[in-house]
Scaffold this active site. Sequence first.
Site, PDB file in Angstrom:
ATOM      1  N   HIS A  45       0.766  -1.069   0.058  1.00 30.79           N
ATOM      2  CA  HIS A  45      -0.047  -0.009  -0.128  1.00 30.79           C
ATOM      3  C   HIS A  45       1.051   1.269   0.021  1.00 30.79           C
ATOM      4  CE1 HIS A  45      -3.432   2.731   0.579  1.00 30.79           C
ATOM      5  NE2 HIS A  45      -2.530   3.095   1.902  1.00 30.79           N
ATOM      6  N   ASP A  47       1.025   5.151  -0.364  1.00 21.41           N
ATOM      7  CA  ASP A  47       0.205   6.383  -0.162  1.00 21.41           C
ATOM      8  C   ASP A  47       0.949   7.340  -0.912  1.00 21.41           C
ATOM      9  OD1 ASP A  47      -1.616   5.966   1.819  1.00 21.41           O
ATOM     10  OD2 ASP A  47       0.132   5.389   3.248  1.00 21.41           O
ATOM     11  N   ASP A 169      -7.464   1.652   2.091  1.00 21.98           N
ATOM     12  CA  ASP A 169      -7.307   2.487   3.218  1.00 21.98           C
ATOM     13  C   ASP A 169      -8.166   3.710   3.334  1.00 21.98           C
ATOM     14  OD1 ASP A 169      -5.502   2.984   5.457  1.00 21.98           O
ATOM     15  OD2 ASP A 169      -4.465   4.274   4.265  1.00 21.98           O
ATOM     16  N   HIS A 410      -5.990   9.932  -0.261  1.00 21.98           N
ATOM     17  CA  HIS A 410      -6.750   9.804   1.040  1.00 21.98           C
ATOM     18  C   HIS A 410      -5.994  10.279   2.256  1.00 21.98           C
ATOM     19  CE1 HIS A 410      -4.792   5.664   0.693  1.00 21.98           C
ATOM     20  NE2 HIS A 410      -4.583   5.816   1.685  1.00 21.98           N
TER      21      HIS A 410
HETATM   22 ZN   LIG Z   1      -3.043   5.054   2.727  1.00 24.17          ZN
END
Ligand SMILES: [Zn+2]
Length: 960
Positions: A45, A47, A169, A410
């Site tokens: 994941h 970001d 997420d 996000h």
């Molecule tokens: Zn995230």
Amino acid sequence: MHVVTILCLVCSWIKLGESVCYRSPNACPQTEKDFLNVHIVPHSHDDVGWLKTVEQYYYGTNNSIQNAAVQYTYDSVLEELWKDSEKKFVSVEMEFFSHWWKEQTSHVKRKVHKVVERGQLEFVGGGWCMNDEATASYVDIIDQMTMGLKFLNDTFGECAAPKAVWQIDPFGHSKEQASIFAQMGFEYLFLGRIDYQDKALRMSNGEMEMMWDASDSLGTEIFTGVLYNTYGPPPGFCFDVLCGDETIVDDPDSPMFNIDRRSKQLVAYILEQSKHYRTNNIILTMGEDFHYQYAHAWYKNLDKLIKYINKVYFNSQIRLFYSTPSCYGQAVKNALVEALPRKTDDFFPYASDPHAYWTGYFTSRPTFKGLVRQTSNLLQACKQIQAVTVRRRSNVLNQFQRSQAIAQHHDAVTGTAKQHVNNDYIVRLDQGIRGCSGVFSESFNHLLSLNGSTLNQEYCAMLNISQCQTTEQNSPFIVTLYNPLAFRSSHTVRIPVTDGSYAVTDHEGRLVASQMVPIAEAVLLLPGRNSNATNELIFRAEDLPPLGLRSYHVKTPEGKPGKRMLRSRPRTIQLPNKEDILVSAYGLSLKFDRQTGHLVQIGNESVQQQLLFYPAMAGNNSRFEFRASGAYIFRPNGTDALPLEQPATKLTTIFGPVTTEIRQHINTNTMQIFRLHRDESFIELDWILGPIPIEDGIGKEYISRFTAPEIRNNGTFFTDSNGREMLQRQLNHRLTYKVNVTEPTAGNFYPVNSFAYVEDKSTRSRMTVLNDRAQGVSSLLPGSLEFMIHRRLLHDDAFGVGEALNETAYGVGLAARGSHWLGVENSRSVARFLAQRMARSPILTFSPTALSAEEFRKSYRMEVALLNRDLPPNVNLLTLEPWDDQGRILVRFEHFFGVGEDEQFSQPASISLKGLFATLNIWTVEEVNLSSNRPIKILDTDELVLKPMEIRTLILSTYQ
Ligand SMILES: [Zn+2]
Ligand SMILES: *[C@@H]1O[C@H](CO)[C@@H](O)[C@H](O)[C@H]1NC(C)=O
Ligand SMILES: *[C@@H]1O[C@H](CO)[C@@H](O)[C@H](O)[C@H]1NC(C)=O
Ligand SMILES: *[C@@H]1O[C@H](CO)[C@@H](O)[C@H](O)[C@H]1NC(C)=O
Ligand SMILES: *[C@@H]1O[C@H](CO)[C@@H](O)[C@H](O)[C@H]1NC(C)=O
């Protein structure tokens, strides 16, 4: 020999450019009917900015903050995929993948094509980032998805288009997002975070997978699965070099031999998980944030477990294999024996424990959220202008679009990134603003100049603090408005100027009614303001043409001020006053309380408004009940919102022919301005909230509360979903599951991007409030709507960001300014139209000129419409942008009413493309899906019909 090699190279190059189906039919592992099929999905994941900036995450700089370098993840994972065709990996964020891709040699690229073709590297989602679902507008969501999917299509062809998307997420999930995904052709949606009570119920009822009815108007649906352990691996089975879990030892001669015991643990977990899912398939998400930098560690341990369990547990009918989200989704679909349960509402708000309601981020970083909305409008306008003038993409547009896409991540628009990362997002957006200012200047000159002379058109990014050099320092000057809406629209123009009097002349040489209003003290005192402007010149720009430009000539007249120029004299009323203060203008009237100065009445209706605050909970987060209010979490200390310590001291009224305003002075840096506008059916409430005081050691969260006590809404209110369809909310209640709301205030907040309303079912009267940026909203008191507008907090809430949300600027707490529009008509349709105007307000540019109004009219066109006619009133030109360098233009038309919202405007709308665009000639019209990565058909007609809430996406081949 040489010749052959060269030929082969050429062959594969040609192949690269072709659009062939890349997914081979057996890309998914075979599942077994009588076995429990365990889909092991390796993933990372990544970001798009959070604790580190996007670039820091890519390169692995600033590793003392977080050990993360996405470039190595791709390097390392691909080595593993090339070595073993069983292995799989998913790639999600195109910001990172495209960065890595452009650094690769053609040799590596060819090898990547192979693993994509074999379904080993699967793109999931494939947007530029994994966007937030609460605070992003649908416009920006569609754009950021389109951008990522276009990169994929251009790189790997149409058949690499992802079928699955995972939003593992984001902190809650919106219905509109699901509808958008369905319209983009996604078949499987996976979610990481849903409310813990909802999840517990779904687990016990076997409802972790469902069909989501994502649009009441369109009837879209999408298979939706909730992941078992958010997106992490089974506890104890994290084999990344960043994890400390016990690795697998399969050598029976080793004293560390553990595979027998470790397999038993994993099988127990698998069996437990499978109890909660309907089919003989489960998914194990093998990865966490920024994993697989050294992919071998993960894969080597997984290989051992897979091999061992498949052998030893063969008789228990358990089978493990590497898989992907789309393969899992497909397997579930094939294995289903009965229909899935249906989901009709959304997944807001999200709570992760009884005291952690993730409703603070709906408002966190209000000025950044305001900027993101402003740049959204600017970017759309910039695209429109380029589409109808140069008809090809520019680097400016590409840069701006990328910045805007990144801002939808996000942890970006949510306000949950570290301060230095947020600064990086702002710098990127600022580059976009500068770039597009240049585009406006150039194109406006091109469109307006009659004799080749040009103006230096300045876009004033600081108009929100009444600051603009050109207008402060020059007379005469020209103001040019560009209306990005596809229908005629009027606008009240406010221009910062120094003292003096001005004459405003329009495109037909007529003097326009204008007024001068002194700039409010709280604005003059805004930290960082650097301006000599003391007044605002106000006039109405009536009926701006669709996608139209219009210029006004403004000058300080010699001698006497212009006849139609009105200097508005402020009148100050000290509080308390002897009687209530009534202000009437243009057929509207407002009444303010004589003691408090609060708004108490609009016309004959009782409507109250007040600024209040919640003291924030402090806490060390060591237990759930010690949770602090923070960037993610809203947790007030107590249920009552408190009145500001200082009540309003005075009101100032300023009457005028265009605008009448009532200023409510609360303290030197907090004030509200209520504005009535001629010919408008809303009241503008401009709020300025200076540094939030924290000297008492208490964080504070400010709300603006509107109350219409006569509206008996019975705890029900309505909020938009990402700016589109409306959702009903009910206090202390969720539509599709039984909930115990353990934080009575925070647990009733919902995201609002466009507007919210309360309604009395029996009288059908409504109160509608529009907002100019993403916020949280609730209706905790009868007939009320409260919007959270600003927050300043002194504690971290322990969800990772590791900073208290204590924003400062210019050495003091961050001041914020924004506005709400209060609908005063009861008509259902008015909010929809106002929302369009609020989101797509005109773009203003300013230029000095030496010419008189007369002379100017001879050298410049003062009005140009880029559409030859208005679109129907219920249709929005959602997108108009250059799609490539060959004159292809991407267009989206949007019906912006839902089914049953309005008798007239909820009817289907039809539009004709014939002669619609003033500067474009259309060869062919191809209809594509919402993300423009799948063709639908070539249209053989100029006519289009749009059903309520429908968006139709077209690629026009054009010539000029
Ligand atoms: Zn995230
Ligand atoms: C997708 O890419 C192919 C080339 O690989 C191109 O021919 C096609 O037009 C693209 N599709 C869209 C919708 O842009
Ligand atoms: C304000 O006016 C003064 C005096 O004319 C000038 O020196 C200064 O540069 C001006 N400031 C701005 C921000 O325009
Ligand atoms: C909550 O507010 C009360 C009353 O002002 C105060 O005494 C207490 O310390 C606050 N608690 C926390 C955890 O912020
Ligand atoms: C008000 O809401 C409650 C709870 O949702 C419901 O039971 C009741 O019937 C409603 N009353 C009216 C007048 O609509």
